[in-house]
Write a protein that holds these residues in place. Structure first.
Motif, PDB file in Angstrom:
ATOM      1  N   ILE A  26     -15.720  11.554  -9.974  1.00 56.23           N
ATOM      2  CA  ILE A  26     -16.028  10.433  -9.088  1.00 56.23           C
ATOM      3  C   ILE A  26     -15.916  10.975  -7.664  1.00 56.23           C
ATOM      4  O   ILE A  26     -14.903  11.576  -7.304  1.00 56.23           O
ATOM      5  N   THR A  45     -21.385  11.866  -7.963  1.00 50.24           N
ATOM      6  CA  THR A  45     -20.488  11.013  -8.737  1.00 50.24           C
ATOM      7  C   THR A  45     -21.081  10.785 -10.124  1.00 50.24           C
ATOM      8  O   THR A  45     -22.299  10.729 -10.289  1.00 50.24           O
ATOM      9  N   HIS A  46     -20.234  10.753 -11.116  1.00 46.68           N
ATOM     10  CA  HIS A  46     -20.581  10.609 -12.549  1.00 46.68           C
ATOM     11  C   HIS A  46     -21.189  11.860 -13.176  1.00 46.68           C
ATOM     12  O   HIS A  46     -21.607  11.843 -14.329  1.00 46.68           O
ATOM     13  N   LYS A  47     -21.262  12.964 -12.410  1.00 47.52           N
ATOM     14  CA  LYS A  47     -21.689  14.241 -13.012  1.00 47.52           C
ATOM     15  C   LYS A  47     -20.531  14.761 -13.864  1.00 47.52           C
ATOM     16  O   LYS A  47     -19.369  14.489 -13.593  1.00 47.52           O
ATOM     17  N   GLU A  81     -15.870  13.803 -16.190  1.00 52.23           N
ATOM     18  CA  GLU A  81     -16.818  13.081 -15.352  1.00 52.23           C
ATOM     19  C   GLU A  81     -16.139  12.842 -14.007  1.00 52.23           C
ATOM     20  O   GLU A  81     -15.074  12.217 -13.946  1.00 52.23           O
TER      21      GLU A  81
END
Length: 161
Positions: free
Chosen positions: A74, A64-66, A72
């Motif tokens: 989730i 998540t947040h990559k 971006e």
């Protein structure tokens, strides 16, 4: 239990298909199945990934947040997002069910119908949607809806029942 091994990925680039999602997440653990669906505005994609084991889902959540492409992402467990639907017309297909949800602005991530190999009268479906709120909204809008003389039954699936 499927809810413990399944994750939802939000905000994937529009170019991401099942194969690209599989390749991106395969090192998290053995994957049983990947479904990909467009968001309502078709500006990003969702993915539903079912892993063989719980630790695969946990590893996926660390993503998540990559940033994937320009987006971006989730990643979260897909919980309380499965509907159980029955008593739709016998002619209904996955496409009809997908359209029914789209008509009320809900994305169907996956639709699982039973095998009719041994019993052709079985008419129910499990449908994964993208949030608990969408699941509750589907029940509110679709449970009791009359379609071609059939009264639809729609509930949030309870894996413990």
């Amino acid at each position: 239990m499927r809810e413990l091994t399944t994750v939802l990925v939000k905000n994937l680039p529009k170019s991401y298909n099942q194969n690209k999602v599989y390749k991106y997440f395969k090192h998290c653990g053995p994957i049983i199945h990947v479904d990909v669906a467009d968001s309502l505005k078709k500006n990003f994609r969702f993915a539903r990934i079912e892993f063989a084991r719980y630790d695969g889902a946990l590893a996926a959540i660390t993503k998540t947040h990559k940033v994937v492409g320009q987006n971006e992402i989730i990643v979260s467990h897909l919980t309380e997002c499965t509907l159980w639907m029955t008593n739709f017309p016998p002619s209904y297909t996955q496409r009809n069910i997908r359209d029914l949800l789209q008509d009320i602005n809900v994305v169907a991530l996956s639709i699982r119908l039973p095998s009719l190999r041994f019993n052709t009268s079985r008419r129910f479906a499990y449908i994964d949607v993208t949030s608990k709120e969408d699941a509750r909204y589907c029940v509110e809008k679709l449970n009791g809806l009359k379609i071609e003389g059939y009264t639809l039954v729609t509930k949030v699936s309870n894996p413990l029942e």
